[in-house]
Motif scaffolding. Structure first.
Motif, PDB file in Angstrom:
ATOM      1  N   LYS A 138     -16.401 -38.788 -30.971  1.00 23.14           N
ATOM      2  CA  LYS A 138     -17.103 -37.776 -31.767  1.00 23.14           C
ATOM      3  C   LYS A 138     -15.857 -37.248 -32.789  1.00 23.14           C
ATOM      4  O   LYS A 138     -15.018 -36.466 -32.409  1.00 23.14           O
ATOM      5  CB  LYS A 138     -17.779 -36.614 -31.311  1.00 23.14           C
TER       6      LYS A 138
ATOM      7  N   ARG B 191     -22.416 -30.048 -39.051  1.00 25.00           N
ATOM      8  CA  ARG B 191     -22.053 -31.486 -38.418  1.00 25.00           C
ATOM      9  C   ARG B 191     -20.597 -31.913 -38.131  1.00 25.00           C
ATOM     10  O   ARG B 191     -20.427 -32.504 -36.994  1.00 25.00           O
ATOM     11  CB  ARG B 191     -22.655 -32.449 -39.279  1.00 25.00           C
TER      12      ARG B 191
ATOM     13  N   ASN C  20     -18.483 -29.830 -37.101  1.00 27.47           N
ATOM     14  CA  ASN C  20     -17.962 -29.236 -35.671  1.00 27.47           C
ATOM     15  C   ASN C  20     -18.691 -29.884 -34.604  1.00 27.47           C
ATOM     16  O   ASN C  20     -18.266 -29.379 -33.274  1.00 27.47           O
ATOM     17  CB  ASN C  20     -18.657 -27.547 -35.732  1.00 27.47           C
ATOM     18  N   LYS C  21     -19.242 -30.637 -34.603  1.00 26.89           N
ATOM     19  CA  LYS C  21     -19.779 -31.659 -33.279  1.00 26.89           C
ATOM     20  C   LYS C  21     -18.537 -32.701 -32.816  1.00 26.89           C
ATOM     21  O   LYS C  21     -18.465 -33.002 -31.670  1.00 26.89           O
ATOM     22  CB  LYS C  21     -20.882 -32.431 -33.624  1.00 26.89           C
ATOM     23  N   ALA C  22     -17.744 -32.711 -33.844  1.00 32.07           N
ATOM     24  CA  ALA C  22     -16.558 -33.539 -33.375  1.00 32.07           C
ATOM     25  C   ALA C  22     -15.364 -32.758 -32.390  1.00 32.07           C
ATOM     26  O   ALA C  22     -15.212 -31.635 -32.772  1.00 32.07           O
ATOM     27  CB  ALA C  22     -15.777 -34.118 -34.959  1.00 32.07           C
ATOM     28  N   LYS C  23     -14.691 -33.425 -31.658  1.00 28.45           N
ATOM     29  CA  LYS C  23     -13.367 -32.811 -31.265  1.00 28.45           C
ATOM     30  C   LYS C  23     -12.204 -32.988 -31.956  1.00 28.45           C
ATOM     31  O   LYS C  23     -11.377 -32.169 -31.715  1.00 28.45           O
ATOM     32  CB  LYS C  23     -13.303 -33.307 -29.831  1.00 28.45           C
TER      33      LYS C  23
ATOM     34  N   TYR D 191     -18.339 -39.138 -40.789  1.00 32.80           N
ATOM     35  CA  TYR D 191     -18.426 -38.874 -39.499  1.00 32.80           C
ATOM     36  C   TYR D 191     -18.712 -39.965 -38.514  1.00 32.80           C
ATOM     37  O   TYR D 191     -19.408 -40.823 -38.934  1.00 32.80           O
ATOM     38  CB  TYR D 191     -19.919 -38.014 -39.305  1.00 32.80           C
TER      39      TYR D 191
ATOM     40  N   ASN E  58     -20.206 -40.631 -34.850  1.00 28.71           N
ATOM     41  CA  ASN E  58     -21.047 -39.952 -33.692  1.00 28.71           C
ATOM     42  C   ASN E  58     -21.308 -38.552 -33.937  1.00 28.71           C
ATOM     43  O   ASN E  58     -21.416 -37.851 -32.847  1.00 28.71           O
ATOM     44  CB  ASN E  58     -20.373 -40.459 -32.477  1.00 28.71           C
ATOM     45  N   CYS E  59     -21.235 -38.160 -34.912  1.00 29.53           N
ATOM     46  CA  CYS E  59     -21.643 -36.411 -35.276  1.00 29.53           C
ATOM     47  C   CYS E  59     -22.923 -36.291 -35.655  1.00 29.53           C
ATOM     48  O   CYS E  59     -23.432 -36.967 -36.571  1.00 29.53           O
ATOM     49  CB  CYS E  59     -20.466 -35.975 -35.787  1.00 29.53           C
TER      50      CYS E  59
END
Length: 136
Positions: free
Chosen positions: A12, A51, A53-56, A133, A135-136
């Protein structure tokens, strides 16, 4: 490692194009407020914070190559919100270019030993704009 394609299938991440800011950085003519590689990666992007913020991690992409990997320490927010918290100096871009206030930024730390550094993006993951993005 170089020319190897990054497999982002299970990651992500947010990809950001750092082509112009990185080019200026390596030519010793950085944009004001983007004097470090982390600065090139973490600020002034047209993303949706919820959206993103779903990533690391956020990957700084230069000419289809992962040049920087940043771990998100403080979440993506509108630049205006970070300005209210005092994160940008008086002469930085958003205070001179008001169009940047509606863009977003995050506070991060470079991951120096990331296995993704130096790898190329696959044809499916290539950037066609300033950010993307995965996978987010």
């Amino acid at each position: 490692m170089y020319n190897e394609v990054a497999n982002l299938e299970n990651e992500k991440v947010v990809l950001v194009s750092i082509n112009s800011s990185y080019e200026n950085l390596i030519n010793h003519t950085p944009f004001k407020g983007k004097e470090r590689l982390i600065d090139c990666v973490q600020k002034f992007w047209p993303v949706t914070p919820e959206r993103a913020n779903k990533a690391k991690f956020v990957f700084g992409i230069y000419k289809n190559e992962i040049m920087a990997v940043a771990k998100i320490i403080k979440p993506w927010k509108r630049v205006f919100d970070y300005m209210q918290e005092g994160y940008f100096t008086e002469d930085e871009e958003p205070k001179r270019d008001l169009s940047l206030i509606s863009r977003c930024a995050f506070i991060g730390k470079l991951v120096e030993n990331s296995p993704y550094l130096g790898k190329k993006l696959s044809a499916n993951d290539k950037l066609s704009g300033p950010s993307r993005y995965i996978n987010c």
